[in-house]
Design an enzyme around this catalytic site. Structure first.
Site, PDB file in Angstrom:
ATOM      1  CB  SER A  31      -0.885  -0.127   1.061  1.00 36.61           C
ATOM      2  OG  SER A  31      -1.975   0.669   0.960  1.00 36.61           O
ATOM      3  NE  ARG A  37      -8.532   2.109  10.677  1.00 37.06           N
ATOM      4  CZ  ARG A  37      -7.262   1.785   9.809  1.00 37.06           C
ATOM      5  NH1 ARG A  37      -6.880   2.537   8.749  1.00 37.06           N
ATOM      6  NH2 ARG A  37      -6.447   0.998  10.001  1.00 37.06           N
ATOM      7  CG  ASP A  54      -5.819  -4.304  -3.693  1.00 32.91           C
ATOM      8  OD1 ASP A  54      -6.495  -3.412  -3.360  1.00 32.91           O
ATOM      9  OD2 ASP A  54      -4.405  -4.096  -3.277  1.00 32.91           O
ATOM     10  CG  HIS A  92      -5.453  -2.588  -0.102  1.00 33.30           C
ATOM     11  ND1 HIS A  92      -4.275  -2.752  -0.876  1.00 33.30           N
ATOM     12  CD2 HIS A  92      -4.909  -1.670   1.034  1.00 33.30           C
ATOM     13  CE1 HIS A  92      -3.255  -1.773  -0.500  1.00 33.30           C
ATOM     14  NE2 HIS A  92      -3.932  -1.180   0.676  1.00 33.30           N
ATOM     15  CG  ASP A  93      -7.222  -5.705   5.284  1.00 29.68           C
ATOM     16  OD1 ASP A  93      -6.409  -4.592   5.324  1.00 29.68           O
ATOM     17  OD2 ASP A  93      -8.289  -5.706   5.849  1.00 29.68           O
TER      18      ASP A  93
END
Lengths: 369, 192
Positions: A144, A213, A308, A341-342
């Site tokens: 990232s 968040r 992602d 994405h994690d």
């Protein structure tokens, strides 16, 4: 292994925006041993909300954010490599940022902190590496925003980077990526407690930061991983509430993640770091991305993940194509994962194999030369 | 006579080599250790890419036909396409790109003119199945069926030059009537 965060101080740091920061400090952790030739150092570059605590267990019993990848026998094998990670400039975990005390006023910088760039972040990291006597890093790597720093390293300090491993990242933030960041920033700024960023010692803009968040967490997952994790399951209830309390598991999860984040992150850091990401464009000032990467002298391993959608594979392919246009040594893998994405943090099985093989080769080739 | 050892014979030490459809990187890893080449591979299959990276080969995960466009002219000394020509959608485009990006192109393909293939087709009246073409018609990755004669005709039409050629059957060299007797043909090509 219990890890300890170290602090190193520098008199000043020149910034891309034209300002100079004084009395700058950087927090870092290291794992493994630096060999006598200082040739086995790997610099880990953390993502947006990360910190220097990348691996091992800290005094509060908390595991590092990439502990799955760093340690004895792991991808970044601390039996072989000296692994270093520092909190980024603008952060709130020991490195100078908007919540630090401005030496000129004796008060926290707040919004008087200068706008910083990924280039500035990397410049401070370079000072930390040099402070440790490291002339060349075996590898720079991160996912990232960490991947952006890795790319920046390869271009800004080509002579210091043997290998570059950008993961789930981009050479420039897209409109969609900027849009998500801006939504987060506006949530913070719209919170009445934000008070122009001058909230230190008072109530912080907790609601705004939590909402920012929540948006972030949505972008880190995939449709599939959310379906698997939450589906439409209700939270502690049999029926819909017909109200605006938590009905669904996913709502509860996002609220929990949001409120938890408030306790560990500074809202101003959120603004400054997301801005640095949005400003990131490796090819800016060059005729093309390929021309920017012309300077790079490292081997590259570029990794993306199938699910992602925040940093989609096409962005990694842009990097890879630009590198190939200059015939750089670039390996590219799109790994299969449902975690969105994690994935680079949580689905590390295949990533480990690929990184291990690549690093072993880089290490062999360094030794041969 | 294995195909890989023929290719290994032709490749000069320390050359820059691109292997299209490199699989798990076996040929490249072997050439690296034998000839100290600078190795690059292209492979679409995810698992094969991972295996190739794990053995220390530089691999780019991509479709062969898309992969070649990005490279500068004569970026490589040799561009290899081994046993894959019959699987690519646009063979002529791929070959032209190989000629552009490499000083030499090395192409190996299974010969559809081999007598066993002809016999299988003639006797059974079905799409031929041999040890070289073991697939059912609906499972086969092969989408083009070419013979030694077909290939050389195309090379002549393109005005490319055959520098070396070898024919192989059951790991033995074939010296005559290659279109009938060769199971696999291997070529070293250049563009004038």
């Amino acid at each position: 292994m219990i890890t300890e965060t170290q602090i190193v101080r520098f008199p000043s740091l020149r910034l891309d925006g034209g300002d100079t920061l004084h009395d700058v400090q950087a927090a870092y952790e290291s794992y493994g041993r630096l060999n006598s030739g200082k040739s086995n150092a790997i610099l880990i570059l953390h993502a947006f909300s990360g910190d220097a605590h990348a691996a091992g267990i800290d005094h509060e019993g908390k595991a590092g954010w990439w502990d799955s990848m760093i340690g004895p026998g792991k991808a970044f094998d601390t039996d072989q490599y000296f692994v270093l990670c520092s909190n980024i400039l603008g952060g709130c975990k020991g490195t100078t940022g908007p919540s630090s005390i401005n030496p000129e006023t004796g008060r926290p910088y707040g919004m008087s902190f200068p706008v910083i760039t990924v280039g500035d972040i990397v410049r401070l990291q370079q000072m930390v590496a040099s402070h440790l006597g490291i002339k060349k890093l075996l590898a720079v790597t991160g996912g990232s925003m960490g991947g952006m720093q890795a790319l920046q390293w390869a271009v800004a300090y080509p002579e210091m980077v043997e290998a570059c491993i950008p993961i789930a990242t981009t050479a420039r933030h897209s409109a969609q990526q900027i849009a998500f960041n801006e939504t987060g920033r506006q949530a913070i700024i719209a919170d009445p407690n934000f008070a122009g960023g001058d909230y230190y010692g008072k109530q912080p803009p907790a609601r705004g930061l939590a909402i920012a968040r929540m948006v972030g967490h949505i972008t880190y997952m995939s449709d599939e991983s959310m379906r698997e994790k939450f589906g439409r399951r209700l939270r502690n209830r049999e029926d819909l509430s017909f109200g605006f309390d938590v009905d669904f598991e996913v709502e509860s999860y996002l609220r929990y993640r949001g409120s938890q984040f408030v306790g560990r992150f500074d809202a101003n850091s959120y603004l400054y770091i997301t801005k640095a990401m949005d400003y990131f464009d490796l090819g800016a000032g060059y005729p093309s991305l390929a021309a920017a990467l012309e300077r790079a002298a490292s081997k590259f391993l570029v990794i993306s993940f199938t699910s992602d959608w925040l940093y989609p594979s096409y962005q990694s392919l842009e990097i890879v194509s630009a590198l190939r246009r200059r015939n750089h040594d670039v390996t590219y893998c799109e790994l299969s994962s449902n975690y969105g994405h994690d994935a680079f943090l949580v689905d590390v099985g295949e990533q480990t194999e690929v990184v291990k093989g690549f690093l072993a080769r880089c290490q062999r080739e360094v030794v041969r030369v | 006579m294995k195909i890989n050892s023929i290719i290994g014979e032709w490749i000069a030490p320390s050359a820059k080599v691109l292997d299209l459809g490199c699989g798990d990187g076996e040929l490249l890893a072997w050439l690296k250790s034998q000839k100290k080449i600078e190795a690059r591979g292209v492979e679409l299959d995810r698992e094969s890419v991972q295996k190739a990276v794990a053995r220390g080969v530089t691999v780019y995960q991509s479709d062969i036909e898309e992969s070649l466009e990005g490279y500068p002219d004569k970026a490589f000394d040799y561009v290899i396409l081994s046993q894959t020509l019959q699987e690519v959608r646009h063979p002529l485009t791929v070959l032209s790109q190989m000629m552009r990006t490499g000083r030499w192109a090395i192409v190996a393909f299974p010969n559809f003119g081999h007598w066993r293939v002809r016999l299988s087709h003639l006797v059974s009246g079905r799409a031929p199945r041999t040890t070289l073409f073991p697939y059912q018609w609906y499972e086969s990755p092969n989408i083009h069926f070419l013979t030694v004669v077909d290939f050389e005709e195309m090379i002549a039409q393109q005005k490319w030059h055959i520098e070396k050629r070898r024919f192989v059957s059951r790991d033995q060299a074939v010296g005559f009537m290659p279109n009938l007797l060769a199971e696999v043909a291997v070529y070293l090509l250049t563009a004038p």
